[in-house]
Design a protein around this motif. Sequence first.
Motif, PDB file in Angstrom:
ATOM      1  N   LEU A  17       0.860  -1.196   0.024  1.00  0.00           N
ATOM      2  CA  LEU A  17      -0.077   0.190   0.008  1.00  0.00           C
ATOM      3  C   LEU A  17       0.944   1.010   0.113  1.00  0.00           C
ATOM      4  N   THR A  18       0.153   2.340  -0.608  1.00  0.00           N
ATOM      5  CA  THR A  18       0.932   3.390  -0.582  1.00  0.00           C
ATOM      6  C   THR A  18       0.247   4.514   0.292  1.00  0.00           C
ATOM      7  N   LEU A  19       0.868   5.649   1.045  1.00  0.00           N
ATOM      8  CA  LEU A  19       0.290   6.333   1.825  1.00  0.00           C
ATOM      9  C   LEU A  19       0.754   7.849   1.560  1.00  0.00           C
ATOM     10  N   GLY A  20      -0.199   8.913   1.719  1.00  0.00           N
ATOM     11  CA  GLY A  20       0.214  10.096   1.411  1.00  0.00           C
ATOM     12  C   GLY A  20      -0.042  10.547   2.977  1.00  0.00           C
ATOM     13  N   ILE A  21       0.898  11.700   3.564  1.00  0.00           N
ATOM     14  CA  ILE A  21       0.349  12.585   4.803  1.00  0.00           C
ATOM     15  C   ILE A  21       0.413  14.072   4.338  1.00  0.00           C
ATOM     16  N   ALA A  22      -0.757  14.594   4.928  1.00  0.00           N
ATOM     17  CA  ALA A  22      -0.614  16.222   4.729  1.00  0.00           C
ATOM     18  C   ALA A  22      -0.558  16.539   6.131  1.00  0.00           C
ATOM     19  N   ALA A  23       0.378  17.356   6.051  1.00  0.00           N
ATOM     20  CA  ALA A  23       0.698  18.157   7.718  1.00  0.00           C
ATOM     21  C   ALA A  23       0.742  19.458   7.530  1.00  0.00           C
ATOM     22  N   THR A  24       0.579  20.123   8.785  1.00  0.00           N
ATOM     23  CA  THR A  24       0.346  21.693   8.634  1.00  0.00           C
ATOM     24  C   THR A  24       1.681  22.067   9.208  1.00  0.00           C
ATOM     25  N   ALA A  25       2.004  23.215   9.149  1.00  0.00           N
ATOM     26  CA  ALA A  25       3.249  23.873   9.524  1.00  0.00           C
ATOM     27  C   ALA A  25       2.767  24.785  10.929  1.00  0.00           C
ATOM     28  N   TRP A  26       1.745  25.022  10.911  1.00  0.00           N
ATOM     29  CA  TRP A  26       1.211  25.675  12.281  1.00  0.00           C
ATOM     30  C   TRP A  26       1.378  24.709  13.418  1.00  0.00           C
ATOM     31  N   ASN A  27       1.806  25.144  14.665  1.00  0.00           N
ATOM     32  CA  ASN A  27       2.031  24.295  15.850  1.00  0.00           C
ATOM     33  C   ASN A  27       3.290  23.167  15.433  1.00  0.00           C
ATOM     34  N   ALA A  28       4.152  23.368  14.777  1.00  0.00           N
ATOM     35  CA  ALA A  28       5.100  22.624  14.194  1.00  0.00           C
ATOM     36  C   ALA A  28       5.852  21.557  15.129  1.00  0.00           C
ATOM     37  N   GLU A  29       6.127  22.212  16.192  1.00  0.00           N
ATOM     38  CA  GLU A  29       6.672  20.974  17.147  1.00  0.00           C
ATOM     39  C   GLU A  29       5.625  19.727  17.417  1.00  0.00           C
ATOM     40  N   LEU A  30       4.560  20.349  17.637  1.00  0.00           N
ATOM     41  CA  LEU A  30       3.627  19.184  17.645  1.00  0.00           C
ATOM     42  C   LEU A  30       3.410  18.574  16.605  1.00  0.00           C
ATOM     43  N   VAL A  31       3.146  18.796  15.505  1.00  0.00           N
ATOM     44  CA  VAL A  31       2.806  18.248  14.292  1.00  0.00           C
ATOM     45  C   VAL A  31       4.032  17.508  13.900  1.00  0.00           C
ATOM     46  N   ASP A  32       5.335  17.799  14.042  1.00  0.00           N
ATOM     47  CA  ASP A  32       6.388  17.230  13.680  1.00  0.00           C
ATOM     48  C   ASP A  32       6.656  15.843  14.374  1.00  0.00           C
ATOM     49  N   GLN A  33       6.167  16.000  15.886  1.00  0.00           N
ATOM     50  CA  GLN A  33       6.070  14.933  16.662  1.00  0.00           C
ATOM     51  C   GLN A  33       5.084  13.747  15.976  1.00  0.00           C
ATOM     52  N   MET A  34       4.016  14.328  15.768  1.00  0.00           N
ATOM     53  CA  MET A  34       2.907  13.456  15.363  1.00  0.00           C
ATOM     54  C   MET A  34       3.440  12.875  13.991  1.00  0.00           C
ATOM     55  N   LEU A  35       4.106  13.578  13.138  1.00  0.00           N
ATOM     56  CA  LEU A  35       4.456  13.191  11.806  1.00  0.00           C
ATOM     57  C   LEU A  35       5.516  11.877  12.011  1.00  0.00           C
ATOM     58  N   GLY A  36       6.496  12.158  12.926  1.00  0.00           N
ATOM     59  CA  GLY A  36       7.416  11.119  13.268  1.00  0.00           C
ATOM     60  C   GLY A  36       6.631   9.833  13.601  1.00  0.00           C
ATOM     61  N   ARG A  37       5.537   9.817  14.597  1.00  0.00           N
ATOM     62  CA  ARG A  37       4.868   8.820  15.068  1.00  0.00           C
ATOM     63  C   ARG A  37       4.219   8.146  13.812  1.00  0.00           C
ATOM     64  N   ALA A  38       3.572   8.611  13.017  1.00  0.00           N
ATOM     65  CA  ALA A  38       3.014   8.385  11.834  1.00  0.00           C
ATOM     66  C   ALA A  38       3.914   7.683  10.863  1.00  0.00           C
ATOM     67  N   ARG A  39       5.169   8.019  10.621  1.00  0.00           N
ATOM     68  CA  ARG A  39       6.063   7.561   9.759  1.00  0.00           C
ATOM     69  C   ARG A  39       6.355   6.069  10.524  1.00  0.00           C
ATOM     70  N   GLU A 135      -2.180   9.563  24.589  1.00  0.00           N
ATOM     71  CA  GLU A 135      -2.694   9.278  23.283  1.00  0.00           C
ATOM     72  C   GLU A 135      -1.615   9.259  22.181  1.00  0.00           C
ATOM     73  N   ASP A 136      -1.823   8.814  21.084  1.00  0.00           N
ATOM     74  CA  ASP A 136      -0.402   8.991  19.951  1.00  0.00           C
ATOM     75  C   ASP A 136      -1.612   8.813  18.592  1.00  0.00           C
ATOM     76  N   LYS A 137      -2.088  10.061  18.296  1.00  0.00           N
ATOM     77  CA  LYS A 137      -2.870  10.274  17.355  1.00  0.00           C
ATOM     78  C   LYS A 137      -2.166  10.268  16.061  1.00  0.00           C
ATOM     79  N   GLY A 138      -1.053  10.376  15.770  1.00  0.00           N
ATOM     80  CA  GLY A 138      -0.382  10.411  14.504  1.00  0.00           C
ATOM     81  C   GLY A 138      -0.239   8.858  14.153  1.00  0.00           C
ATOM     82  N   TYR A 139       0.096   8.223  15.064  1.00  0.00           N
ATOM     83  CA  TYR A 139       0.160   6.698  14.931  1.00  0.00           C
ATOM     84  C   TYR A 139      -1.432   6.173  14.560  1.00  0.00           C
ATOM     85  N   GLU A 140      -1.924   6.381  15.331  1.00  0.00           N
ATOM     86  CA  GLU A 140      -3.290   5.725  15.319  1.00  0.00           C
ATOM     87  C   GLU A 140      -4.168   6.251  14.044  1.00  0.00           C
TER      88      GLU A 140
END
Length: 156
Positions: A17-39, A135-140
Amino acid sequence: MAGHGAPETAVPDATGLTLGIAATAWNAELVDQMLGRAREAAADAECAEPAVLRVAGAVELPIAAQALARRFDAVVALGVVIRGGTAHFDYVCKSVTEGLTRVALDESTPVAQGVLTVDNLEQAVARAGYPDSTEDKGYEAVVAALGAALAIRSLS
């Protein structure tokens, strides 16, 4: 905290399967953490390395998700919207939720919402997948999107 009745997070085998992730620049520290967990979730599911599309804010997530949904088997939207003192929070949250739902239905592609809509920074940190988060919403979100893509594939 939400989460009552949530299923246990079972990582699917999403080989192929292929996966695309759209992520915001706002609240970058939090979103980057979630992006890392998503990866990490994508890697745990044996999914190919996800493509990441960064956009300014949450309102831009639906259009980014639509572009990704046209090219990938599953999509995840990541962002953090923290309530302020105006109605802006309500408009943004409604727009994002309706937009992502529309993209999923219009494109027939699972779009998981990993957008935290919280009252304060502490709630966001508690959901962002840090080692001491509850909770771990990026991973979930990745597990949910890939699981839905596999369920849809099983129909063919």
